[in-house]
Design a protein around this motif. Structure first.
Motif, short mmCIF file in Angstrom:
data_model
loop_
_atom_site.label_atom_id
_atom_site.label_comp_id
_atom_site.label_asym_id
_atom_site.label_seq_id
_atom_site.Cartn_x
_atom_site.Cartn_y
_atom_site.Cartn_z
N ILE A 25 24.57 25.41 -25.70
CA ILE A 25 24.07 24.57 -24.60
C ILE A 25 22.85 23.82 -25.12
CG2 ILE A 25 23.21 24.53 -22.23
CD1 ILE A 25 24.53 27.23 -21.78
N PRO A 26 22.83 22.49 -25.03
CA PRO A 26 21.67 21.73 -25.52
C PRO A 26 20.37 22.25 -24.93
CG PRO A 26 23.47 20.24 -25.01
CD PRO A 26 23.90 21.59 -24.53
N LYS A 27 19.35 22.37 -25.79
CA LYS A 27 18.08 23.01 -25.44
C LYS A 27 17.34 22.36 -24.27
CE LYS A 27 16.52 26.61 -27.83
NZ LYS A 27 15.89 27.78 -27.18
N LEU A 28 17.53 21.06 -24.10
CA LEU A 28 16.84 20.34 -23.02
C LEU A 28 17.86 19.60 -22.17
CD1 LEU A 28 14.04 19.46 -21.84
CD2 LEU A 28 14.26 17.42 -23.25
N GLY A 29 17.78 19.80 -20.88
CA GLY A 29 18.68 19.10 -19.97
C GLY A 29 17.90 18.35 -18.91
N LEU A 30 18.59 17.49 -18.19
CA LEU A 30 17.99 16.79 -17.05
C LEU A 30 18.43 17.49 -15.78
CD1 LEU A 30 16.41 14.20 -16.03
CD2 LEU A 30 18.69 13.24 -15.57
N GLY A 31 17.47 18.02 -15.04
CA GLY A 31 17.76 18.59 -13.74
C GLY A 31 17.76 17.50 -12.68
N THR A 32 18.58 17.67 -11.64
CA THR A 32 18.69 16.62 -10.61
C THR A 32 18.45 17.16 -9.20
OG1 THR A 32 21.09 16.92 -10.43
CG2 THR A 32 20.31 15.28 -12.03
N TRP A 33 17.94 18.38 -9.09
CA TRP A 33 17.63 18.92 -7.77
C TRP A 33 16.62 18.02 -7.06
CZ3 TRP A 33 13.66 23.18 -6.48
CH2 TRP A 33 13.79 23.57 -5.14
N GLN A 34 16.88 17.72 -5.80
CA GLN A 34 16.04 16.87 -4.96
C GLN A 34 15.99 15.42 -5.43
OE1 GLN A 34 12.35 19.17 -4.75
NE2 GLN A 34 13.06 20.16 -2.89
N ASN A 35 16.86 15.04 -6.34
CA ASN A 35 16.98 13.64 -6.74
C ASN A 35 18.06 13.02 -5.85
OD1 ASN A 35 16.96 11.20 -8.05
ND2 ASN A 35 17.03 12.07 -10.10
N THR A 36 17.64 12.65 -4.64
CA THR A 36 18.61 12.32 -3.59
C THR A 36 18.73 10.82 -3.31
OG1 THR A 36 16.87 12.75 -1.97
CG2 THR A 36 18.44 14.54 -2.41
N ASP A 37 17.91 10.00 -3.93
CA ASP A 37 18.08 8.55 -3.78
C ASP A 37 19.23 8.13 -4.70
OD1 ASP A 37 17.43 5.69 -5.04
OD2 ASP A 37 16.66 5.76 -2.99
N PRO A 38 20.33 7.61 -4.15
CA PRO A 38 21.52 7.36 -4.97
C PRO A 38 21.25 6.51 -6.21
CG PRO A 38 22.08 7.17 -2.65
CD PRO A 38 20.59 7.31 -2.71
N GLU A 39 20.56 5.39 -6.04
CA GLU A 39 20.32 4.51 -7.19
C GLU A 39 19.41 5.17 -8.21
OE1 GLU A 39 19.11 0.53 -6.32
OE2 GLU A 39 20.73 0.21 -4.87
N GLU A 40 18.34 5.82 -7.71
CA GLU A 40 17.39 6.47 -8.61
C GLU A 40 18.05 7.61 -9.39
OE1 GLU A 40 12.87 7.29 -7.86
OE2 GLU A 40 14.00 8.99 -7.06
N CYS A 41 18.89 8.38 -8.69
CA CYS A 41 19.58 9.49 -9.35
C CYS A 41 20.51 8.97 -10.46
CB CYS A 41 20.37 10.29 -8.32
SG CYS A 41 21.24 11.70 -9.03
N ALA A 42 21.32 7.99 -10.14
CA ALA A 42 22.25 7.44 -11.14
C ALA A 42 21.48 6.87 -12.33
CB ALA A 42 23.12 6.36 -10.50
#
Length: 264
Positions: A4-21
């Motif tokens: 599993i790559p050592k660093l990942g991007l978490g997306t919890w609470q990233n709820t703005d559709p454009e910002e999340c994408a």
């Protein structure tokens, strides 16, 4: 064991559709190769758009999601996972977690359904999340060949030594969520001292401390390009023994995520 790559991007609470994408696209194009989401985050479609927009082939990144506690009955595990895969716009996810050992979770029945999803190809591996050492032992009895990760809160203010030892015993990766203690690490004197010594951010120090531990992966949430890049640069930071000992010696146990159905 699956790497599993050592660093990942978490997306919890990233709820703005454009910002999340955009954050997913930015991270992948920057070099991240691990993206983490969940059914409960309600952003799988947005993550999927970011995956589609990035200049990275599907086989070159590691994608994880999680089945929520009200979907852990066997038939719901299968139906909701299929829905997650469709929302993400992919043919499979690399890792699907049991989000919490709560709600409809039954070790034998739930994990049997997950194993069937591995065999059908919709998921490549099984993960558990927020499992105690005892719950991990039980899960490993049922699906020892398929469980590769336990995702839990871990940071310098919640160091999880006992759980990390248990994960190592089972050859399971500990995936650290909220690795910056939701910003609390920025105000910790020991971390500030190490950051000043290396002329880096407190975030980079905390992430480097985690990633230098054998069997630990970190998935900080970030949405702006600045924070995504700052976290990414932690991969280049090498803490010395003195730095590590200083952070190891922080004697605090502060949990940032503690819902009523938590198992501890």
């Amino acid at each position: 064991m699956t790497d599993i790559p050592k660093l990942g991007l978490g997306t919890w609470q990233n709820t703005d559709p454009e910002e999340c994408a955009k954050s997913v696209e930015t991270a992948l194009n920057m070099g991240y190769r691990h993206i983490d989401t969940a059914q409960a985050y309600e952003n799988e479609e947005d993550v999927g758009k970011g995956l589609e927009d990035a200049d990275v082939d599907r086989e070159d990144y590691f994608l994880a999601s999680k089945v929520w506690i009200d979907q852990l009955a066997p038939e719901n595990v299968k139906a909701s996972t299929k829905e997650s895969v469709e929302k993400l716009g992919v043919d499979y996810v690399d890792l699907m977690y049991v989000h919490w050992p709560a709600g409809d979770y039954s070790p034998q029945e739930t994990l049997k359904a997950f194993k069937e999803l591995v065999h059908s190809g919709e998921i490549r591996n099984i993960g558990v999340s927020n499992f105690t050492p005892e719950q991990l032992d039980k899960a490993m009895e049922i699906a020892p060949k398929h469980i590769i990760a336990n995702q839990v809160e871990m940071h310098p203010l919640l160091q999880q030594e006992e759980l990390l030892e248990k994960c190592r015993e089972h050859d399971v990766t500990l995936v650290a969520y909220s690795p910056l203690a939701r910003g609390e690490v920025f105000d910790v004197p020991e971390i500030q001292e190490v950051a000043e010594k290396h002329d880096v951010s407190e975030a980079q120090v905390s992430l480097a401390w985690l990633m230098q531990k054998d069997g630990v992966v970190a998935i900080p949430k970030a949405s702006s390009e600045e924070h995504i890049r700052d976290n990414y640069e932690a991969l280049d930071l090498e803490l010395d023994d003195e730095d590590v000992q200083k952070i190891d010696s922080i004697d605090r146990e502060e949990r940032m995520v503690d819902p009523g159905f938590a198992p501890w």
